[in-house]
Design a protein around this motif. Structure first.
Motif: not given
Ligand SMILES: Nc1nc2c(ncn2[C@@H]2O[C@H](COP(=O)(O)OP(=O)(O)OP(=O)(O)O)[C@@H](O)[C@H]2O)c(=O)[nH]1
Length: 373
Positions: A172-175, A118-119, A108-109
């Motif tokens: 929360l981070a995803a939104s 935030n991903t 993912f990085h």
């Protein structure tokens, strides 16, 4: 307080726990899980310090390394809880967990673009749920083994809460695209601060549990005879003195195994030890059945304090003991064994030392009688 400061504080806290646990490794009373816990704390301390540096300077690859160390540290922590609770989590599971989480995060990085976006928070939060769930599983086993101790409870709650926080933080981070480590999202700061406090609880819980166990071991060593498992002389005298002071009436019996040197000489020390151990077991049974106090007073000398209100008369209890001990002899060396005794009722003395002295004089007479032709 900003995020970097909290992360540095978290790293320093981990370092403190690491140094303390490492220091405990050389303590013979400490659990062998101490080493694994120290290692986990060292890894976590390094990861948080590197993380803080990477955020401060904006070094992306250093942040990747710090993140990977956090995962490895968390799995190493699971290993220490697994050892502490003998929870049966296989080493291959821990390795697989560490490798998979590190691999997924690295992927993912490199695919989600640069920066502390935030991903990466979502990915890290989701992946961290795994080791914390494994920790909760291991610690729950520990809690079942030590239900009276507060520390396993603290550890279960703390690890469950960290896992839950990660779980909540991910959506929360995803939104919210502004939910980054460098942005000033208050909710994220609160999460990081809460994780710091919980990490503090984690270390205190682990170290507190180890301290409690080692105190318990020392207490057993100080009060019990290692071979027979009954009280040692000091604790026997102390317990007898308490009964005397509380006005209880009882008789103190001084018991000495006969011709025990011959048992050692003819059948070996191991057989002698076994006889002593089994005699201690017989006394412990009497202790439990008659609210008595029993102890090993010296090599082959024992004491038992029988209250005056026992269901059976003392003569009967002592006779049972003689018969049981004869059977122990038959079992271990193929010959019946005997013991001599001296007794003194509590009303005949003001102190346990006096009582023991009277009982000892009578025991000496009985021995003398035995050895006289
Ligand atoms: N196996 C074993 N022997 C022990 C232990 N502690 C003391 N002894 C032995 O107990 C024996 C006591 O010998 P003595 O005091 O002569 O007593 P005894 O042979 O029973 O003689 P009497 O008491 O006169 O019948 C010694 O041989 C000690 O070595 C122990 O922990 N294990």
């Amino acid at each position: 307080m900003d995020i970097i400061t909290i992360i540095v504080l978290t790293g320093l806290t981990n370092l403190t726990f690491a140094l303390y646990s490492w220091h405990q490794v050389s303590n013979p009373e400490s659990h062998f899980a101490c080493r694994a816990f120290a290692l986990a704390q060292f890894i976590k301390a390094a990861s948080f310090i590197l993380y803080a540096i990477s955020l401060y300077h904006g070094y992306d690859h250093l942040r990747l390394l710090a993140n990977l160390l956090i995962f490895i540290g968390c799995w190493a922590e699971v290993r220490s809880y697994n050892q502490l609770a003998s929870a049966g989590i296989k080493a291959s599971f821990l390795w697989a967990g560490a490798i998979v989480t590190c691999a997924v995060f690295t992927w993912f990085h490199f695919t989600s673009g640069d920066g502390p976006n935030n991903t990466m928070i979502v990915t890290a939060s989701v992946l961290l749920v795994l080791p914390f769930s494994a920790s909760v599983y291991a610690l729950y086993q520990l809690l079942k083994q030590h239900p009276a101790s507060v520390f396993p409870r603290v550890l279960v709650i703390v690890n469950a809460m960290i896992g839950l926080f990660c779980f909540i933080r991910a959506p929360l981070a995803a939104s919210d695209s502004g939910f980054t480590m460098t942005g000033s999202v208050v909710v994220n700061e609160l999460f990081i601060f809460a994780t710091f406090l919980l990490g503090l609880g984690n270390g205190i819980g682990f170290i507190g549990f180890l301290k409690e166990r080692s105190d318990e071991k020392l207490c057993v060593r100080a009060n019990y005879d290692y071979l027979t498992g009954i009280y040692n002389r000091q604790h026997f005298e102390r317990s007898a003195q308490k009964r005397l002071q509380s006005g209880d009436t009882f008789t103190l019996y001084f018991l000495d195994l006969d011709k025990f040197k011959g048992v050692n000489d003819r059948f070996g020390h191991a057989a002698g030890d076994e006889v002593l151990r089994l005699f201690g077991q017989l006394l412990r049974e009497k202790q439990e059945r008659y609210s008595a106090i029993s102890g090993r007073l010296g090599g082959e000398e024992f004491g038992i304090l029988l209250p005056h209100d026992t269901r059976l008369p003392h003569d009967t209890i002592i006779e049972q003991l003689r018969q049981d001990f004869a059977s122990v002899g038959e079992k271990v060396i193929g010959e019946a064994l005997t013991f001599s005794l001296g007794a003194c009722p509590s009303k005949q003395a003001d102190s346990v030392q006096e009582l023991m002295h009277h009982a000892d004089v009578l025991l000496y007479d009985a021995k003398h009688h035995l050895s006289s032709p």
